[in-house]
Design a protein around this motif. Structure first.
Motif, mmCIF file in Angstrom:
data_model
loop_
_atom_site.group_PDB
_atom_site.id
_atom_site.type_symbol
_atom_site.label_atom_id
_atom_site.label_comp_id
_atom_site.label_asym_id
_atom_site.label_seq_id
_atom_site.Cartn_x
_atom_site.Cartn_y
_atom_site.Cartn_z
ATOM 1 N N GLU A 165 0.825 -1.201 0.000
ATOM 2 C CA GLU A 165 0.000 0.000 0.000
ATOM 3 C C GLU A 165 0.863 1.257 0.000
ATOM 4 O O GLU A 165 2.057 1.222 0.304
ATOM 5 C CB GLU A 165 -0.933 0.028 1.213
ATOM 6 N N ARG A 166 0.211 2.369 -0.336
ATOM 7 C CA ARG A 166 0.834 3.695 -0.235
ATOM 8 C C ARG A 166 0.185 4.384 0.964
ATOM 9 O O ARG A 166 -1.026 4.549 0.993
ATOM 10 C CB ARG A 166 0.601 4.489 -1.513
ATOM 11 N N ARG A 167 0.998 4.814 1.926
ATOM 12 C CA ARG A 167 0.440 5.366 3.161
ATOM 13 C C ARG A 167 1.163 6.645 3.564
ATOM 14 O O ARG A 167 2.393 6.721 3.535
ATOM 15 C CB ARG A 167 0.535 4.345 4.303
ATOM 16 N N LEU A 168 0.367 7.643 3.937
ATOM 17 C CA LEU A 168 0.880 8.859 4.554
ATOM 18 C C LEU A 168 0.282 8.967 5.946
ATOM 19 O O LEU A 168 -0.891 8.667 6.159
ATOM 20 C CB LEU A 168 0.478 10.110 3.757
ATOM 21 N N GLU A 169 1.079 9.416 6.889
ATOM 22 C CA GLU A 169 0.581 9.766 8.212
ATOM 23 C C GLU A 169 0.570 11.283 8.302
ATOM 24 O O GLU A 169 1.621 11.925 8.302
ATOM 25 C CB GLU A 169 1.465 9.169 9.301
ATOM 26 N N PHE A 170 -0.629 11.846 8.331
ATOM 27 C CA PHE A 170 -0.781 13.303 8.373
ATOM 28 C C PHE A 170 -0.909 13.721 9.826
ATOM 29 O O PHE A 170 -1.902 13.429 10.484
ATOM 30 C CB PHE A 170 -2.014 13.709 7.564
#
Length: 326
Positions: free
Chosen positions: A159-164
């Motif tokens: 997956e592609r994941r960002l933690e904002f």
């Protein structure tokens, strides 16, 4: 004692007595602990002669804030390390440096916080006050961070994941990649399709706008669909849904923010991260509404234009304190 005096003073031969005094006043004012008497003393010092006034204008003008902070009782080299830090940061090194800043404490660290959110140093990408950061991820997705914002990036084979973490972000999710794209928002997560989104997270509040494409916001037993030209607002307890204009929502990325019948409080909150000083908004003016286009990279002029447009009053003190009232 000699070491203590050297650290408290400014020994740069290029800075005259007025400049040294201006630096000390900048540190005191940005500490947030000035008394009324101290503010009067500052006003008397600034108006005592043209040299003092000129020195203060140089210091408070924001042209070289890190030069000021370099002499604000911080460890030698702190400012240069922040300015030259690579995009990918060694977490252990940053933690050690952050612990050192906390140990030093005092007005110098508080001054630095006005320009660099210190918690952001622990994250993969962060922005300083009045700074945008625009970059592309390995999958071709594009990100624009507003000032005082931070994220972590984790792209894997699954997956592609960002933690904002906080702040404001515009995200353009790349097409032609079969991996799901997930934005971790703490208690919630956004599963985004290919498209464009604006996310805003500050002080327990969350707003997610769909400019193009669609997504699903999930968390706390709730699952909400987000469609194009919609915004989901979370106030810490409940969600609300509203329509948005995609061009207006994305306008801040150009440096000129567009507001259409927006509350004064909301407009000021968007301008606030571009200003290294303090902005106080009187309660009675928060809900008034305004429409306009404002240059957020010139926050003082933007605020002045705003208050004039709705017949309010703005008072600026010492170049870093702004009060807006009826």
């Amino acid at each position: 004692m000699a070491k203590a005096r050297a650290r408290e003073g400014v020994d740069d031969k290029r800075i005259d007595d007025s400049g040294r005094a201006a630096i000390k006043w900048m540190v005191a004012l940005t500490s947030g602990t000035m008394t009324e008497r101290q503010l009067r003393d500052f006003d008397r010092w600034r108006s005592a002669n043209a040299g003092n006034a000129e020195a203060w204008n140089r210091m408070s003008g924001g042209l070289q804030p890190f030069e000021v902070l370099a002499h604000s009782a911080l460890p030698r080299g702190t400012v240069s390390r922040l300015s030259d830090a690579p995009v990918r940061r060694d977490r252990r090194a940053i933690l050690a440096g952050f612990a050192g800043l906390v140990a030093v404490g005092g007005a110098g660290t508080l001054s630095l916080e006005r320009f660099v959110p210190l918690q952001g140093l622990l994250h993969d990408r962060y922005t300083r006050t009045a700074e945008h950061d625009q970059f592309e991820l390995d999958d071709g997705s594009k990100v624009v961070l507003a000032p005082r914002s931070s994220i972590n990036v984790a792209l894997s084979a699954e997956e592609r994941r960002l933690e904002f973490l906080n702040g404001r972000m515009m995200l353009e999710v790349a097409e032609r990649d079969p991996r799901p794209f997930v934005v971790d928002l703490g208690s919630f997560r956004l599963d985004a399709s290919a498209g464009s989104f604006v996310l805003d997270s500050r002080d327990g509040r969350l707003a997610v706008s769909g400019l193009k494409g669609s997504g699903t916001l999930e968390g706390g037993g709730r699952r909400l669909n987000l469609r194009t030209s919609e915004r989901l607002n979370y106030d810490g307890a409940t969600f609300s849904r509203s329509k948005v204009d995609a061009e207006v929502e994305a306008s801040w990325t150009t440096g000129f923010a567009v507001f259409d019948d927006e509350s004064i409080a909301a407009i000021v909150e968007q301008i606030r991260p571009y200003y290294a000083g303090f902005i106080r908004l009187s309660p009675e003016v928060r809900d008034r509404r305004a429409t306009g286009v404002f240059n957020v990279f010139d926050p003082v002029t933007a605020l002045d234009t705003l208050v004039r447009s709705v017949q309010l009053k703005m008072t600026q003190t010492a170049g870093i304190w702004i009060k807006i009232e009826a």
